[in-house]
Design a protein around this motif. Sequence first.
Motif, PDB file in Angstrom:
ATOM      1  N   PHE A  98      65.836  72.358  -9.746  1.00  0.00           N
ATOM      2  CA  PHE A  98      67.020  71.776  -9.115  1.00  0.00           C
ATOM      3  C   PHE A  98      68.233  72.048  -9.998  1.00  0.00           C
ATOM      4  CE2 PHE A  98      63.222  69.331  -8.207  1.00  0.00           C
ATOM      5  CZ  PHE A  98      63.193  69.357  -6.830  1.00  0.00           C
ATOM      6  N   LEU A  99      68.743  73.268  -9.922  1.00  0.00           N
ATOM      7  CA  LEU A  99      69.812  73.674 -10.826  1.00  0.00           C
ATOM      8  C   LEU A  99      71.182  73.195 -10.386  1.00  0.00           C
ATOM      9  CD1 LEU A  99      68.555  77.288 -11.557  1.00  0.00           C
ATOM     10  CD2 LEU A  99      68.185  75.205 -12.896  1.00  0.00           C
ATOM     11  N   THR A 100      71.425  73.141  -9.101  1.00  0.00           N
ATOM     12  CA  THR A 100      72.728  72.712  -8.601  1.00  0.00           C
ATOM     13  C   THR A 100      72.544  71.797  -7.394  1.00  0.00           C
ATOM     14  OG1 THR A 100      72.937  74.595  -7.107  1.00  0.00           O
ATOM     15  CG2 THR A 100      73.855  74.867  -9.308  1.00  0.00           C
ATOM     16  N   GLN A 101      73.611  71.121  -7.057  1.00  0.00           N
ATOM     17  CA  GLN A 101      73.585  70.223  -5.899  1.00  0.00           C
ATOM     18  C   GLN A 101      73.717  71.007  -4.601  1.00  0.00           C
ATOM     19  OE1 GLN A 101      76.486  67.147  -5.992  1.00  0.00           O
ATOM     20  NE2 GLN A 101      75.525  66.069  -7.680  1.00  0.00           N
ATOM     21  N   ILE A 102      73.272  70.369  -3.526  1.00  0.00           N
ATOM     22  CA  ILE A 102      73.492  70.875  -2.176  1.00  0.00           C
ATOM     23  C   ILE A 102      74.570  69.991  -1.571  1.00  0.00           C
ATOM     24  CG2 ILE A 102      72.530  71.217   0.122  1.00  0.00           C
ATOM     25  CD1 ILE A 102      69.750  71.333  -1.230  1.00  0.00           C
ATOM     26  N   GLU A 103      75.614  70.584  -1.088  1.00  0.00           N
ATOM     27  CA  GLU A 103      76.666  69.813  -0.430  1.00  0.00           C
ATOM     28  C   GLU A 103      76.410  69.848   1.069  1.00  0.00           C
ATOM     29  OE1 GLU A 103      80.666  70.470  -1.781  1.00  0.00           O
ATOM     30  OE2 GLU A 103      79.895  71.265  -3.669  1.00  0.00           O
ATOM     31  N   TYR A 104      75.864  68.747   1.558  1.00  0.00           N
ATOM     32  CA  TYR A 104      75.527  68.619   2.975  1.00  0.00           C
ATOM     33  C   TYR A 104      76.174  67.323   3.451  1.00  0.00           C
ATOM     34  CZ  TYR A 104      72.605  68.085   7.160  1.00  0.00           C
ATOM     35  OH  TYR A 104      72.151  67.946   8.443  1.00  0.00           O
ATOM     36  N   ASN A 105      77.117  67.444   4.339  1.00  0.00           N
ATOM     37  CA  ASN A 105      77.860  66.282   4.817  1.00  0.00           C
ATOM     38  C   ASN A 105      77.308  65.864   6.182  1.00  0.00           C
ATOM     39  OD1 ASN A 105      79.710  64.439   5.814  1.00  0.00           O
ATOM     40  ND2 ASN A 105      81.488  65.573   5.072  1.00  0.00           N
ATOM     41  N   PRO A 106      76.666  64.696   6.271  1.00  0.00           N
ATOM     42  CA  PRO A 106      76.081  64.278   7.552  1.00  0.00           C
ATOM     43  C   PRO A 106      77.113  64.018   8.645  1.00  0.00           C
ATOM     44  CG  PRO A 106      75.889  62.535   5.920  1.00  0.00           C
ATOM     45  CD  PRO A 106      76.430  63.738   5.210  1.00  0.00           C
ATOM     46  N   ARG A 107      78.383  63.960   8.287  1.00  0.00           N
ATOM     47  CA  ARG A 107      79.428  63.762   9.301  1.00  0.00           C
ATOM     48  C   ARG A 107      79.881  65.075   9.935  1.00  0.00           C
ATOM     49  NH1 ARG A 107      80.898  60.126   5.135  1.00  0.00           N
ATOM     50  NH2 ARG A 107      82.285  61.715   4.313  1.00  0.00           N
ATOM     51  N   ILE A 108      79.409  66.191   9.395  1.00  0.00           N
ATOM     52  CA  ILE A 108      79.742  67.495   9.960  1.00  0.00           C
ATOM     53  C   ILE A 108      78.593  67.942  10.854  1.00  0.00           C
ATOM     54  CG2 ILE A 108      80.124  69.945   9.463  1.00  0.00           C
ATOM     55  CD1 ILE A 108      81.519  69.110   6.895  1.00  0.00           C
ATOM     56  N   ASN A 109      78.916  68.403  12.042  1.00  0.00           N
ATOM     57  CA  ASN A 109      77.903  68.948  12.947  1.00  0.00           C
ATOM     58  C   ASN A 109      77.729  70.422  12.619  1.00  0.00           C
ATOM     59  OD1 ASN A 109      76.242  69.805  14.970  1.00  0.00           O
ATOM     60  ND2 ASN A 109      77.565  69.187  16.646  1.00  0.00           N
ATOM     61  N   TYR A 110      76.719  70.732  11.821  1.00  0.00           N
ATOM     62  CA  TYR A 110      76.450  72.111  11.441  1.00  0.00           C
ATOM     63  C   TYR A 110      75.775  72.885  12.564  1.00  0.00           C
ATOM     64  CZ  TYR A 110      77.453  70.625   6.661  1.00  0.00           C
ATOM     65  OH  TYR A 110      78.054  70.140   5.528  1.00  0.00           O
ATOM     66  N   GLY A 111      75.314  72.173  13.576  1.00  0.00           N
ATOM     67  CA  GLY A 111      74.631  72.819  14.685  1.00  0.00           C
ATOM     68  C   GLY A 111      73.141  72.910  14.439  1.00  0.00           C
ATOM     69  N   TYR A 112      72.438  73.304  15.469  1.00  0.00           N
ATOM     70  CA  TYR A 112      70.979  73.321  15.409  1.00  0.00           C
ATOM     71  C   TYR A 112      70.456  74.348  14.407  1.00  0.00           C
ATOM     72  CZ  TYR A 112      66.136  73.031  16.736  1.00  0.00           C
ATOM     73  OH  TYR A 112      64.780  72.834  16.686  1.00  0.00           O
ATOM     74  N   GLU A 113      70.968  75.563  14.476  1.00  0.00           N
ATOM     75  CA  GLU A 113      70.404  76.654  13.677  1.00  0.00           C
ATOM     76  C   GLU A 113      70.525  76.407  12.178  1.00  0.00           C
ATOM     77  OE1 GLU A 113      68.135  80.095  13.820  1.00  0.00           O
ATOM     78  OE2 GLU A 113      68.763  78.776  15.435  1.00  0.00           O
ATOM     79  N   VAL A 114      71.661  75.927  11.724  1.00  0.00           N
ATOM     80  CA  VAL A 114      71.841  75.631  10.298  1.00  0.00           C
ATOM     81  C   VAL A 114      70.882  74.527   9.875  1.00  0.00           C
ATOM     82  CG1 VAL A 114      73.452  74.698   8.586  1.00  0.00           C
ATOM     83  CG2 VAL A 114      74.214  76.460  10.196  1.00  0.00           C
ATOM     84  N   ASN A 115      70.783  73.462  10.670  1.00  0.00           N
ATOM     85  CA  ASN A 115      69.874  72.373  10.341  1.00  0.00           C
ATOM     86  C   ASN A 115      68.419  72.825  10.381  1.00  0.00           C
ATOM     87  OD1 ASN A 115      71.191  69.644   9.819  1.00  0.00           O
ATOM     88  ND2 ASN A 115      72.378  70.459  11.523  1.00  0.00           N
ATOM     89  N   TYR A 116      68.079  73.691  11.332  1.00  0.00           N
ATOM     90  CA  TYR A 116      66.719  74.218  11.439  1.00  0.00           C
ATOM     91  C   TYR A 116      66.344  75.002  10.186  1.00  0.00           C
ATOM     92  CZ  TYR A 116      62.876  77.150  13.160  1.00  0.00           C
ATOM     93  OH  TYR A 116      61.680  77.813  13.300  1.00  0.00           O
ATOM     94  N   LEU A 117      67.226  75.886   9.745  1.00  0.00           N
ATOM     95  CA  LEU A 117      66.944  76.684   8.550  1.00  0.00           C
ATOM     96  C   LEU A 117      66.873  75.831   7.292  1.00  0.00           C
ATOM     97  CD1 LEU A 117      68.916  80.012   8.938  1.00  0.00           C
ATOM     98  CD2 LEU A 117      66.454  79.650   8.915  1.00  0.00           C
ATOM     99  N   LEU A 118      67.810  74.892   7.145  1.00  0.00           N
ATOM    100  CA  LEU A 118      67.794  74.027   5.968  1.00  0.00           C
ATOM    101  C   LEU A 118      66.529  73.185   5.942  1.00  0.00           C
ATOM    102  CD1 LEU A 118      69.135  72.968   3.414  1.00  0.00           C
ATOM    103  CD2 LEU A 118      70.416  71.352   4.846  1.00  0.00           C
ATOM    104  N   PHE A 119      66.164  72.596   7.065  1.00  0.00           N
ATOM    105  CA  PHE A 119      64.940  71.795   7.161  1.00  0.00           C
ATOM    106  C   PHE A 119      63.724  72.626   6.773  1.00  0.00           C
ATOM    107  CE2 PHE A 119      61.187  70.872   9.747  1.00  0.00           C
ATOM    108  CZ  PHE A 119      60.904  69.572   9.370  1.00  0.00           C
ATOM    109  N   ASN A 120      63.626  73.821   7.336  1.00  0.00           N
ATOM    110  CA  ASN A 120      62.462  74.655   7.050  1.00  0.00           C
ATOM    111  C   ASN A 120      62.455  75.146   5.617  1.00  0.00           C
ATOM    112  OD1 ASN A 120      60.530  74.981   9.307  1.00  0.00           O
ATOM    113  ND2 ASN A 120      62.442  75.345  10.398  1.00  0.00           N
ATOM    114  N   TYR A 121      63.620  75.454   5.059  1.00  0.00           N
ATOM    115  CA  TYR A 121      63.630  75.853   3.650  1.00  0.00           C
ATOM    116  C   TYR A 121      63.198  74.685   2.759  1.00  0.00           C
ATOM    117  CZ  TYR A 121      64.273  77.217  -0.958  1.00  0.00           C
ATOM    118  OH  TYR A 121      63.998  77.446  -2.281  1.00  0.00           O
TER     119      TYR A 121
END
Length: 142
Positions: A98-121
């Motif tokens: 865990f070298l760096t933080q992930i900046e993921y803002n739950p108030r932003i709608n990244y859309g399905y595909e971005v969330n799908y890839l992040l979840f699977n990664y």
Amino acid sequence: MNGKVVGFFIAALAVVCTYCSSGNLNNVDSAKAVNDTIRIANDSLEYEVVIFDSGFNSWLQRAAPRGFYSQSYLEARNQVWVQQWNIKANTQGSSNLFLTQIEYNPRINYGYEVNYLLFNYLTYFQLQNNVNLGTFQPRRFQ
């Protein structure tokens, strides 16, 4: 483009979300896999995810298909897992995974595909490294 780039790097991984204007990733034009690199983008490039990780592409082919989980399900898991990831990234003496933080803002709608890839990664990462990022246990899709 506003130039606001959000990203994290782990070993040979790079997930980059580029936020150019308000909106979400609804019309994905392409998903390309080249040498274990997956790129998801749309014409306006509101958000983009690029993942470089040896083995992730082949693992993703065996993951739950797009549409199996709802976007709200993916967002809920991503929010918890990213929060735990960031705690580990900020903890002195924590694993070098865990070298760096992930900046993921739950108030932003990244859309399905971005969330799908992040979840699977994040699922892949936890299973490959035998780590737990919270109360939701990652599981292999059968």
